[in-house]
Write a protein that holds these residues in place. Structure first.
Motif, PDB file in Angstrom:
ATOM      1  N   ASN A   1       0.738  -1.136  -0.008  1.00  0.00           N
ATOM      2  CA  ASN A   1       0.089  -0.130  -0.067  1.00  0.00           C
ATOM      3  C   ASN A   1       0.881   1.442  -0.030  1.00  0.00           C
ATOM      4  O   ASN A   1       0.269   2.413  -0.291  1.00  0.00           O
ATOM      5  N   ARG A   2       2.191   1.348   0.347  1.00  0.00           N
ATOM      6  CA  ARG A   2       2.932   2.443   0.553  1.00  0.00           C
ATOM      7  C   ARG A   2       3.633   3.001  -0.935  1.00  0.00           C
ATOM      8  O   ARG A   2       4.724   3.085  -1.078  1.00  0.00           O
ATOM      9  N   MET A   3       2.466   3.351  -1.724  1.00  0.00           N
ATOM     10  CA  MET A   3       2.988   3.970  -3.219  1.00  0.00           C
ATOM     11  C   MET A   3       3.758   5.250  -2.696  1.00  0.00           C
ATOM     12  O   MET A   3       4.805   5.664  -3.448  1.00  0.00           O
ATOM     13  N   ASP A   4       3.173   5.959  -1.664  1.00  0.00           N
ATOM     14  CA  ASP A   4       3.917   7.221  -1.459  1.00  0.00           C
ATOM     15  C   ASP A   4       5.325   7.035  -1.108  1.00  0.00           C
ATOM     16  O   ASP A   4       6.003   8.191  -1.131  1.00  0.00           O
ATOM     17  N   ALA A   5       5.965   5.787  -0.631  1.00  0.00           N
ATOM     18  CA  ALA A   5       7.341   5.699  -0.338  1.00  0.00           C
ATOM     19  C   ALA A   5       8.240   4.979  -1.484  1.00  0.00           C
ATOM     20  O   ALA A   5       9.358   4.728  -1.337  1.00  0.00           O
ATOM     21  N   MET A   6       7.699   5.067  -2.543  1.00  0.00           N
ATOM     22  CA  MET A   6       8.268   4.415  -3.882  1.00  0.00           C
ATOM     23  C   MET A   6       9.150   5.335  -4.460  1.00  0.00           C
ATOM     24  O   MET A   6       9.138   5.435  -5.720  1.00  0.00           O
ATOM     25  N   SER A   7       9.784   6.271  -3.895  1.00  0.00           N
ATOM     26  CA  SER A   7      10.565   7.462  -4.552  1.00  0.00           C
ATOM     27  C   SER A   7      11.439   7.910  -3.175  1.00  0.00           C
ATOM     28  O   SER A   7      11.058   7.967  -2.177  1.00  0.00           O
ATOM     29  N   HIS A   8      12.465   8.688  -3.727  1.00  0.00           N
ATOM     30  CA  HIS A   8      13.411   9.338  -2.717  1.00  0.00           C
ATOM     31  C   HIS A   8      12.786  10.315  -1.963  1.00  0.00           C
ATOM     32  O   HIS A   8      12.899  10.774  -0.911  1.00  0.00           O
ATOM     33  N   ILE A   9      11.994  11.248  -2.892  1.00  0.00           N
ATOM     34  CA  ILE A   9      11.209  12.315  -2.253  1.00  0.00           C
ATOM     35  C   ILE A   9      10.277  11.776  -1.449  1.00  0.00           C
ATOM     36  O   ILE A   9       9.722  12.508  -0.155  1.00  0.00           O
TER      37      ILE A   9
END
Length: 808
Positions: free
Chosen positions: A173-181
């Protein structure tokens, strides 16, 4: 998810040590599964220094060696024996002094020691590029520029790149953490809460994108507004496709991405920086200067970037020009419209595609790309244009060219934010901790939530678009607990629970008992996927099969109606790896449907056997498994379960030679010898025997049986053997049934111990040799009683089976 420490640190307003950052990430739910150093050159050139060759003389005892002295910035020059033909006085070189470990391009690391070579001592080595892992050449030593300063560490001269790489175990569910920002936002929220001051991430967005000209306008039309809710793009002309600068290549290589060219590398960089996938089209391939987002007819051929032709489904969303498709939206680009070395004009895309549409297309075509992975989890629809502008400016900086159109942003139906109401009592109940309203608002505002309404009882929040997984109060509680730190939830000193009542103990105990027994027989337990491939089954079976609406792939699209096929997959997998002698057992379920909404599942115990019962030995070859081995295993399993009255009967089957298994009058399973035409489907070339026991019916049979103790008889049993000649069509089961009808109380057992076939017996005849055991619990049997019982058996066999008694 792979995160670079150096890259992540660019978005953090303060420096955090790698170890401390690892602890913070794990505390806020971004579990660091591994943390490893990354070096662009193995060993990082540590210990190596730049040197200057002061003297170079012929070695006194070897024609191909030179004796040199090298200044490496110390008080005294080093004497080094060198075998390179191109070494000469005045050269600037790379030196590995004594004690330095070098890491060759191929081979094991080597630590320098003082060496005596042909009588001359050598205190190090002048290095070729392959000897220190910089390149492949071994034609001679590396000769550096004249401005290189002796004593300079080699890692400074070559500007090696070092980093720390985190592998983060993200929940789906953690799409929001699939990037450095995205990770930086979480870290800053943690710091804001725990340090009591607002700490915001350093974002790279620059919205001041002013077109240089309007020479390359491209229109955008969205025909499928459900699958594509926002689409933005901009044209950039006169770009130069070339290798990316070293800093960009280092960023990508550190997280395991191969550098290709500056345009592709920038889109990959932006993907891992922001989580927003981008796609760059060759603008000259956009016929009519039109981009149309729509669906193409079923079966339309399309060649993707990997050069393969794929047949499109009618549900596949496509990015098209005025004439044809250019890209499978959000999944994979097309060969004709992709950026090539000759590309000079590009159209850069940033969009929001429906996760359901992307997931279906991705699995249907087996294209599991980074872009599809992001889109199917939901990207931030509010950040589409910001990311586009960021990428366009970076392309202009690294590839040259001009921004040649306004930003096109087609957003037909702007989406409202999700509204969630959280009560403080629910937060306390779910988290087990009392948070003050101020603490709650500090955490949530740091994460980007907006407070819409608040009072003493509850808080109404607008969820940021970057968190598409949040829709319930429990989701908000999770965010609060994460940022507070999972380790900060107190563990109570006492827990009050109500003891559960075990309702399935008997079933699980029987499973364990049978599993232990089968393991003792040499069987190995397997667990296969309950989702399987519909192509294994005929139309009659599929009519009652449970079909997957959102199947994982084209090969996994139905719930299995039979245990056999998934077991054969496991057998085929082992046979392909030369594991030829197999005994498997499996507890599993099959699934059926009569109509939509009416489903049924059945539990099974299955046995599989193939190959030999044992390995070839010096004193004989191993025996191959046959139908009767597995029949015996089934009888033994049922007996172990406590069932006594076991019988077998023929079963008609298209793909196997089969017997039905009965407990009394109840059919509890089948035993089958599989025919080659079924095994061919799984590329199995050796015989396989299979038994399928209905575990549900087995449970019923065992539970219906009354357990009673019988005293061991004090009187001896008596055996009598009969040899009978019968028609070949008669089976031993027929003999058992006929004898059992007599209901002879003194007959305790009958056993077949020989089968003989010969033309001497008569055409179409065979002989059974059977042992009968008699016993009386109250007295010793007399010969007269035994003879009377045997005569009854002979009479019924002669009458019902037309058997002939063989005389010895």
């Amino acid at each position: 998810m792979t995160i670079s420490y150096n890259w992540l640190s660019e978005y953090l307003p303060q420096t955090i040590a790698p170890e401390e950052l690892s602890k913070i990430l794990t505390s806020i739910g971004l579990e660091v599964e591994s943390m490893e150093k990354y070096e662009s050159i193995k060993g990082g050139l540590k210990g190596l220094v730049i040197g200057e060759v002061l003297t170079c003389e012929q070695h006194p005892n070897a024609d191909k060696l030179k004796k040199t002295t090298v200044n490496i910035g110390g008080n005294e020059p080093l004497q080094i024996v060198c075998g390179a033909s191109n070494v000469a006085t005045g050269q600037k070189v790379v030196v590995a002094p004594v004690g330095t470990t070098i890491y060759p391009t191929s081979g094991e690391p080597i630590t320098m020691k003082v060496a005596k070579i042909r009588g001359v001592e050598s205190y190090g080595m002048i290095c070729a590029e392959d000897e220190i892992g910089i390149g492949e050449s071994h034609s001679g030593i590396m000769i550096l520029r004249n401005d290189a300063q002796p004593g300079t560490p080699a890692f400074e001269y070559f500007n090696t790149y070092n980093d720390v790489i985190y592998e983060i175990g993200l929940t789906p569910n953690r799409m929001d953490a699939m990037s450095h920002i995205g990770v930086a936002k979480d870290v800053c929220a943690y710091l804001s809460y725990h340090k009591g001051q607002e700490i915001k991430p350093v974002l790279p967005y620059n919205n001041e994108l002013i077109p240089d000209n309007l020479d390359l306008p491209i229109s955008v039309t969205i025909e499928n507004e459900e699958a594509c809710q926002r689409y933005a793009g901009v044209s950039i002309s006169n770009v130069q496709v070339k290798p990316s600068p070293e800093w960009l290549q280092n960023r990508l290589k550190a997280i395991g991405i191969r550098a290709i060219n500056n345009i592709v590398d920038i889109t990959n960089f932006i993907l891992h920086e922001t989580g927003q996938p981008l796609h760059a089209f060759d603008a000259d391939a956009i016929t009519g200067n039109q981009v149309i987002i729509k669906n193409l007819p079923q079966g339309t051929p399309f060649i993707t970037l990997d050069g393969k032709e794929r047949k499109l489904n009618a549900a596949d969303l496509m990015i098209c020009n005025a004439q044809t498709g250019m890209c499978i939206a959000g999944v994979f680009g097309g060969a004709e419209s992709g950026v090539k070395e000759s590309t000079t004009n590009i159209f850069l895309e940033s969009a929001w595609f429906n996760p359901v549409s992307i997931r279906k297309t991705s699995f249907t075509h087996g294209l599991r790309t980074d872009a599809a992975t992001r889109f199917e989890k939901g990207v931030d629809i509010s950040n589409t244009v910001n990311v586009l502008k960021r990428a366009a400016l970076l392309i202009k900086e690294l590839a040259g060219g001009s921004i040649s159109s306004d930003v096109v942003d087609v957003y037909p139906h702007p989406q409202p934010k999700t509204i969630v109401t959280l009560t403080y009592s629910f937060l306390k109940k779910l988290s087990g901790k009392q948070y003050s309203p101020t603490e709650v608002k500090t955490i949530l505002t740091a994460l980007g939530f907006e407070v819409v309404l608040e009072n003493e009882i509850e808080l109404t929040l607008a969820v940021p678009f970057s968190k598409p997984d949040i829709s319930l109060p429990a989701d908000i509680v999770e965010e609060i607990v994460r940022i507070d730190g999972l380790d900060n939830i107190a563990i109570p000193t006492a827990i009050t629970i109500s003891p559960a009542i075990e309702t399935i103990g008997f079933k699980e105990a029987l499973k364990d008992k049978l599993a232990q027994y089968l393991t003792g027989l040499g069987f190995i337990e397997i667990m296969t996927n309950s989702i399987t491939n519909s192509s294994y089954f005929n139309e009659a079976t599929l009519a009652h099969t449970v079909k997957m609406i959102n199947n994982l792939s084209a090969d996994l699209n139905v719930m299995r109606p039979s245990m056999l096929e998934t077991g054969l997959e496991a057998i085929g997998y082992n046979l392909n790896r030369k594991n030829n002698n197999l005994r498997f057992f499996e507890f599993g379920k099959t699934y059926f449907t009569s109509e939509l909404g009416h489903y049924k599942e059945e539990e099974h115990l299955c046995l599989y056997a193939t190959g030999q019962t044992g390995e070839d030995e010096w004193n004989g070859k191993g025996k191959a498994f046959d139908f009767f081995d597995v029949k015996g295993f089934v009888a033994a399993v049922l007996t172990t379960a406590g069932i006594k009255h076991i019988s077998f009967d023929k079963k008609e089957s298209e793909n196997s030679i089969s017997l039905n298994v009965f407990s009394g009058k109840n059919n509890v399973g089948t035993v089958s010898y599989l025919l080659p035409k079924q095994l061919k489907q799984f590329d199995i070339k050796q015989p396989v025997c299979f038994a399928d026991i209905s575990f549900d019916k087995l449970i019923q049979a065992v539970q219906a049986k009354k357990i009673a103790y019988e005293e061991v008889s004090r009187f001896p049993s008596v055996q009598r053997d009969l040899s009978i000649i019968v028609n070949k069509r008669v089976t031993y089961a027929d003999v058992q049934n006929v004898v059992n009808k007599l209901k002879l109380q003194k007959l305790t057992n009958m056993r077949l111990f020989d089968v003989f076939e010969s033309d001497k017996l008569g055409i179409g005849k065979k002989s059974f040799a059977i042992s009968f055991t008699f016993m009386d619990e109250e007295k010793t049997l007399t010969d007269k009683e035994i003879e009377a019982a045997v005569n009854k058996i002979i009479q019924v066999l002669e009458k019902d089976l037309e058997a002939e008694i063989r005389k010895q």
